[in-house]
Design an enzyme around this catalytic site. Structure first.
Site, PDB file in Angstrom:
ATOM      1  N   THR A 236      93.339  37.376 -20.507  1.00  0.00           N
ATOM      2  CA  THR A 236      92.929  36.825 -19.113  1.00  0.00           C
ATOM      3  C   THR A 236      91.490  37.281 -18.836  1.00  0.00           C
ATOM      4  O   THR A 236      91.061  37.279 -17.581  1.00  0.00           O
ATOM      5  CB  THR A 236      93.690  37.407 -18.129  1.00  0.00           C
ATOM      6  OG1 THR A 236      93.907  38.828 -17.868  1.00  0.00           O
ATOM      7  CG2 THR A 236      95.026  36.832 -18.283  1.00  0.00           C
TER       8      THR A 236
ATOM      9  N   TYR B  98      87.647  42.660 -15.413  1.00  0.00           N
ATOM     10  CA  TYR B  98      87.518  41.447 -15.780  1.00  0.00           C
ATOM     11  C   TYR B  98      87.330  40.739 -14.370  1.00  0.00           C
ATOM     12  O   TYR B  98      88.259  40.198 -13.646  1.00  0.00           O
ATOM     13  CB  TYR B  98      88.819  40.582 -16.469  1.00  0.00           C
ATOM     14  CG  TYR B  98      89.044  41.409 -17.880  1.00  0.00           C
ATOM     15  CD1 TYR B  98      88.159  41.880 -18.250  1.00  0.00           C
ATOM     16  CD2 TYR B  98      90.157  41.078 -18.413  1.00  0.00           C
ATOM     17  CE1 TYR B  98      88.372  42.569 -19.711  1.00  0.00           C
ATOM     18  CE2 TYR B  98      90.558  41.689 -19.769  1.00  0.00           C
ATOM     19  CZ  TYR B  98      89.587  42.374 -20.263  1.00  0.00           C
ATOM     20  OH  TYR B  98      89.930  42.863 -21.491  1.00  0.00           O
TER      21      TYR B  98
ATOM     22  N   GLY C 202      93.171  34.282 -25.637  1.00  0.00           N
ATOM     23  CA  GLY C 202      92.646  33.853 -24.335  1.00  0.00           C
ATOM     24  C   GLY C 202      92.604  32.528 -24.133  1.00  0.00           C
ATOM     25  O   GLY C 202      92.414  31.614 -24.817  1.00  0.00           O
TER      26      GLY C 202
END
Length: 330
Positions: free
Chosen positions: A20, A57, A281
């Protein structure tokens, strides 16, 4: 669906995990929260039960979206949540390593809140910190496990020597490293270590930032802060070398298996190590459709040797994933 246990006990997950990083938006040209939530909630429909994220992230954004998707979807008992720690950032989005005890304990609590859960299934040290004794880092991770805040301990981007030192204090359940058809550096160091210690592998970048998706072309442009603008693989003349390899790998996959290069790339990662997970991903639901084409077949030793020969023939100037490594604190 193929599964494995992440810590030799009760933590069973799929051998494909949802990565993610892109969902967080940072270095991937932004994010669409609603689409990201649909992607996460569709993962179990394809048998994907491991979700891998990290605080860095999107500077908490990815974890928040994962937490919201899992909560709203009533999915907590269907998925294993893996996240990371030991990176810090400032207001200018400058990232540096920080694996101190204080930082790790704080990050774990912050991640629990963002993920809206009372336990993290797998917490991984994102990068080793040269300014901190690895034993201090391991002690913090062991405390989190003893306190019931995490179920399994992982390290990411560690060398065998660093894993040896870490293991003096805490057992490493999982090692996460970059691994794909174009980035095989761990074959010579990390792989022997994890095999000897029966450690699980989370292979990140299994599709090499989309290079092995079969959707790249020489004129492809990447908007905004997309990290591929700084990835040497996507710069000429190397880009053409990698694309030529992808084209022949596509032909090989079609002729021998009736599959696409994307399927071949993921199957290759899984068949390199029976205790490994390939991180896939995605930030759109349809990007997970191809997961269904990975199961039910395997690559034998002869096929994997042919694949290696194809890559080595075309990629005469290979480069690893070193460009992604964050700096140490000053």
């Amino acid at each position: 669906m193929e599964t494995l246990d992440l810590n030799n006990k009760e933590l069973i997950t799929s051998r494909i995990g949802l990565g993610t990083w892109a969902i967080g938006g940072w270095m991937w040209g932004g994010t669409d929260e609603a689409e990201s939530i649909r992607t996460i909630q569709s993962a179990p429909d394809h048998g994907v039960t491991l979700i891998d994220t990290a605080p860095v992230y999107g500077f908490g954004r990815s974890e928040e979206i994962v937490g919201k998707a899992v909560k709203q979807g009533g999915m907590r008992d269907q998925v294993a949540l893996a996240t990371k720690c030991a990176l810090e950032w400032d207001s200018k989005e400058r990232v540096a390593r920080n694996a101190t005890r204080q930082r790790i304990l704080k990050e774990a609590d912050d991640s629990l809140k963002r993920l809206q859960t009372d336990v993290i299934d797998l917490l991984q040290v994102h990068w080793p910190d040269p300014n901190v004794d690895v034993r201090e880092t391991a002690e913090a991770m062991a405390r989190l496990k003893d306190d019931g805040k995490i179920r399994a301990i992982g390290v990411s981007n560690f060398t065998p020597a660093q894993m040896d030192a870490f293991s003096e204090v805490a057992t490493i359940d999982v090692a996460q490293n970059p691994y794909n058809l174009f980035e095989r550096q761990i074959d010579d160091d990390v792989f022997p270590w994890i095999r000897e210690h029966d450690t699980r592998l989370l292979a990140y970048g299994a599709l090499c930032r989309g290079l092995l998706s079969g959707r790249m072309h020489a004129n492809r442009e990447f908007p905004g802060d997309d990290l591929r603008n700084n990835d040497p693989k996507f710069q000429q003349p190397r880009f053409d070398q990698y694309l030529a390899a992808v084209n022949e790998l596509q032909q090989f996959a079609q002729e021998h298996y009736g599959k696409n290069v994307l399927d071949l790339a993921i199957r290759w990662v899984l068949d390199q190590y029976p205790h490994g997970v390939a991180l896939w991903g995605a930030r759109k639901p349809d990007q997970l459709d191809a997961v269904d084409d990975v199961w039910g077949w395997q690559l034998d030793d002869a096929a994997r040797e042919q694949i290696k020969q194809i890559v080595d023939k075309h990629v005469v100037d290979p480069v690893g994933p070193e460009f992604m490594a964050p700096p140490a604190r000053k």
